[in-house]
Design an enzyme around this catalytic site. Structure first.
Site, PDB file in Angstrom:
ATOM      1  N   CYS A 278       0.792  -1.233   0.000  1.00 23.22           N
ATOM      2  CA  CYS A 278       0.000   0.000   0.000  1.00 23.22           C
ATOM      3  C   CYS A 278       0.826   1.286   0.000  1.00 23.22           C
ATOM      4  O   CYS A 278       0.733   2.068  -0.937  1.00 23.22           O
ATOM      5  CB  CYS A 278      -0.949   0.003   1.190  1.00 23.22           C
ATOM      6  SG  CYS A 278      -2.257  -1.205   0.995  1.00 23.22           S
TER       7      CYS A 278
HETATM    8  P1  NAD Z   1      -4.243  -9.277  -4.001  1.00 19.55           P
HETATM    9  O1  NAD Z   1      -3.291  -9.198  -5.135  1.00 19.55           O
HETATM   10  O2  NAD Z   1      -3.845  -9.997  -2.746  1.00 19.55           O
HETATM   11  O3  NAD Z   1      -5.623  -9.918  -4.487  1.00 19.55           O
HETATM   12  C1  NAD Z   1      -6.271  -9.599  -5.680  1.00 19.55           C
HETATM   13  C2  NAD Z   1      -7.049 -10.836  -6.142  1.00 19.55           C
HETATM   14  O4  NAD Z   1      -7.890 -10.435  -7.234  1.00 19.55           O
HETATM   15  C3  NAD Z   1      -6.174 -11.966  -6.653  1.00 19.55           C
HETATM   16  O5  NAD Z   1      -6.454 -13.137  -5.926  1.00 19.55           O
HETATM   17  C4  NAD Z   1      -6.565 -12.112  -8.144  1.00 19.55           C
HETATM   18  O6  NAD Z   1      -6.511 -13.435  -8.597  1.00 19.55           O
HETATM   19  C5  NAD Z   1      -7.973 -11.554  -8.120  1.00 19.55           C
HETATM   20  N1  NAD Z   1      -8.509 -11.070  -9.414  1.00 19.55           N
HETATM   21  C6  NAD Z   1      -7.913 -10.279 -10.339  1.00 19.55           C
HETATM   22  N2  NAD Z   1      -8.761 -10.033 -11.350  1.00 19.55           N
HETATM   23  C7  NAD Z   1      -9.917 -10.676 -11.089  1.00 19.55           C
HETATM   24  C8  NAD Z   1     -11.174 -10.804 -11.747  1.00 19.55           C
HETATM   25  N3  NAD Z   1     -11.427 -10.197 -12.908  1.00 19.55           N
HETATM   26  N4  NAD Z   1     -12.126 -11.554 -11.174  1.00 19.55           N
HETATM   27  C9  NAD Z   1     -11.904 -12.172  -9.995  1.00 19.55           C
HETATM   28  N5  NAD Z   1     -10.741 -12.086  -9.317  1.00 19.55           N
HETATM   29  C10 NAD Z   1      -9.759 -11.345  -9.840  1.00 19.55           C
HETATM   30  O7  NAD Z   1      -4.615  -7.763  -3.661  1.00 19.55           O
HETATM   31  P2  NAD Z   1      -4.923  -7.128  -2.204  1.00 19.55           P
HETATM   32  O8  NAD Z   1      -3.670  -6.947  -1.433  1.00 19.55           O
HETATM   33  O9  NAD Z   1      -6.072  -7.847  -1.595  1.00 19.55           O
HETATM   34  O10 NAD Z   1      -5.395  -5.664  -2.654  1.00 19.55           O
HETATM   35  C11 NAD Z   1      -6.630  -5.442  -3.314  1.00 19.55           C
HETATM   36  C12 NAD Z   1      -6.884  -3.937  -3.344  1.00 19.55           C
HETATM   37  O11 NAD Z   1      -7.054  -3.453  -2.009  1.00 19.55           O
HETATM   38  C13 NAD Z   1      -5.751  -3.112  -3.944  1.00 19.55           C
HETATM   39  O12 NAD Z   1      -6.289  -2.023  -4.618  1.00 19.55           O
HETATM   40  C14 NAD Z   1      -4.987  -2.632  -2.729  1.00 19.55           C
HETATM   41  O13 NAD Z   1      -4.268  -1.442  -2.970  1.00 19.55           O
HETATM   42  C15 NAD Z   1      -6.110  -2.411  -1.736  1.00 19.55           C
HETATM   43  N6  NAD Z   1      -5.747  -2.514  -0.309  1.00 19.55           N
HETATM   44  C16 NAD Z   1      -4.876  -3.495   0.076  1.00 19.55           C
HETATM   45  C17 NAD Z   1      -4.566  -3.605   1.447  1.00 19.55           C
HETATM   46  C18 NAD Z   1      -3.589  -4.664   1.921  1.00 19.55           C
HETATM   47  O14 NAD Z   1      -3.153  -4.568   3.068  1.00 19.55           O
HETATM   48  N7  NAD Z   1      -3.252  -5.655   1.119  1.00 19.55           N
HETATM   49  C19 NAD Z   1      -5.148  -2.740   2.387  1.00 19.55           C
HETATM   50  C20 NAD Z   1      -6.056  -1.775   1.930  1.00 19.55           C
HETATM   51  C21 NAD Z   1      -6.347  -1.676   0.574  1.00 19.55           C
END
Ligand code: NAD
Length: 448
Positions: A278
């Site tokens: 992030c």
């Molecule tokens: P991640 O990479 O862990 O997970 C994303 C998931 O989306 C993956 O499993 C992928 O296979 C799936 N995906 C992609 N395209 C898809 C589709 N068309 N249909 C279904 N599934 C699909 O990402 P994350 O860390 O969970 O982050 C997600 C969002 O949340 C980002 O924008 C991030 O900036 C934000 N965020 C993350 C955190 C954190 O601590 N990780 C905290 C707050 C906000």
């Protein structure tokens, strides 16, 4: 309520399981069938404290399932959240996954006579939901807003404490473009008594970035001062930090006269830089957005510049003792970007190990849960590293130990004889006198 979440990573899975724990029926959709299979067997694909237990509990109550088929999931719901990744591409967020998911939902909306609210949970730059997401759904559905709903509900969970953060949040930001979505989000979050703020979607988007940009600024500011202390010599930055922490504006007095010691103070401790999925990505994205708008973005540039060079401080200070680290054996303890997670995205250890290898050091490394992800992230150069399970035993074979992640188990270093070793405490886990026989070195404290 019945809800679908698209994207089942750190945010989508934790959100899904926690919403189910509050009584909603959740379908988490992911394009990766391995993730879906694992979850339907009750085995999370990510490491997060309390997640296996909570997943098992909501599955046994029939409140949670994972699926690859978005259409089947959408049949059951009137609210769908997007929690897909928004990775950084040259400092700009890549909206590929968000737009693909929006188009898929749009195609469903186009062929069904049903009103669905699409709520973005992924971190996206201000103006994304009400312009590009809206346009993608309109184009794919052939219908115009408001024949579908639009919302933005940023996520503030911290990996390692994600379940607790979601179950007991400090606030819930509800960005909405239409009344039906607002009503649905109110119902969804009715079980939570946290402060709720109703805004439009672009305000919700900016709240997330402002929050992370300010926290990252605080970290870079104290790191810059720590580097100054190291250059001056004869100062331990932690003594400076303790003096600053006594300012009642940072650390007010409680009614009983004790100090409140708010959590924000933990962002005012020097280290080898912020990482994770992030802070670096979000600060870069907000800088790029500002620059696109013709703004100088001086603060964000400085925050990122300090952070980019911060892991190099580790080597700068070690090189006072070992001007040439080539051939020296170094054990790096901690590969995840922070404790209690297996996430290595933008981890400081990636940069520290890269530099060590480039300088010809022999590197061994340990992490309780993140070694697999670290090997993947490092690619071919992972072969040059000895990954160990028994880090205590490895200490006998090395010249330098670097504590790069504050895993609790590394606290036991204080009971180990480190005779003849240089211990670099990149996270200020120990007091300088606490480690038996080690030459103690850290950020913000130059000895040699
Ligand atoms: P991640 O990479 O862990 O997970 C994303 C998931 O989306 C993956 O499993 C992928 O296979 C799936 N995906 C992609 N395209 C898809 C589709 N068309 N249909 C279904 N599934 C699909 O990402 P994350 O860390 O969970 O982050 C997600 C969002 O949340 C980002 O924008 C991030 O900036 C934000 N965020 C993350 C955190 C954190 O601590 N990780 C905290 C707050 C906000």
């Amino acid at each position: 309520m019945q809800i679908a979440i698209v994207g089942t990573g750190y945010v989508g899975l934790v959100s899904g399981v926690c919403l189910a724990a509050k009584g909603h029926h959740v379908t988490c959709v992911d394009i990766n069938p391995d993730i879906v299979t694992r979850l339907n067997e009750g085995r999370p694909h990510i490491y997060e404290k309390g997640l296996p237990e909570l997943l098992s509990s909501v599955r046994s109550k029939g409140l949670f399932e994972a699926a690859t088929d978005l259409e089947v999931a959408l049949d059951k719901v009137d609210i769908v959240m997007l929690a897909v990744g928004t990775p950084s591409e040259d400092g700009v967020i890549d909206l590929r996954f968000v737009l693909e998911a929006a188009r898929q939902i749009g195609a469903y909306i186009g062929s069904h006579d049903k009103h669905i609210s699409v709520v973005v949970k992924s971190t996206v730059i201000p103006g994304t939901t009400d312009t590009v997401v809206r346009a993608a759904i309109e184009e794919a559905s052939g219908k115009s807003f408001p024949s579908f709903g639009l919302g933005m509900n940023p996520e503030f969970l911290r990996e390692g404490e994600a379940i607790e953060d979601f179950i007991e949040p400090d606030r819930i930001i509800l960005g909405c473009e239409d009344a039906r979505t607002r009503q649905r989000l109110e119902t969804l979050y009715a079980p939570w008594s946290a402060d709720k703020l109703h805004v439009n979607t672009r305000t919700a988007e900016l709240i997330k970035y402002a929050n992370n940009a300010l926290l990252a600024t605080q970290i870079s500011a104290i790191n810059e001062i720590a580097n100054l202390a190291a250059s001056l010599g004869g100062i331990d930055i932690m003594d400076v930090v303790r003096g600053v922490h006594l300012d009642k504006r940072w650390n007010p007095f409680a009614p009983d006269g004790s100090r409140v010691s708010p959590q924000i103070l933990t962002y005012l401790v020097p280290g080898c830089g912020f990482g994770g999925s992030c802070f670096p990505k979000d600060v870069q994205a907000i800088r790029s957005l500002g620059e696109q708008l013709g703004l100088p973005m001086n603060m964000m540039n400085a925050v990122l510049d300090v952070n980019d060079s911060q892991p190099k401080q580790v080597l700068n200070i070690i090189e006072h003792d070992f001007p040439d680290v080539a051939g020296k054996s170094v054990l790096v303890l901690g590969l995840a970007f922070k404790p209690e997670t297996d996430d290595v995205r933008e981890s400081a250890s990636l940069k520290i190990i890269d530099t060590l290898l480039a300088k010809g050091a022999k590197v061994a490394a340990h992490d309780p849960v993140a070694s697999k992800n670290f090997k993947k992230a490092l690619g071919a150069s992972a072969d040059e590293i000895l990954f160990v399970d028994d880090w205590k035993r490895q200490i006998a074979n090395v010249d330098v130990v670097i504590v790069a992640t504050k895993w609790k188990q590394y606290e036991t270093l204080s009971g180990i004889d480190l005779q003849g070793k240089l211990l670099f405490d990149a996270r200020r886990m120990f007091a300088p006198t606490e480690l038996t026989n080690a030459a103690y070195r850290s950020i913000g404290r130059r000895v040699a």
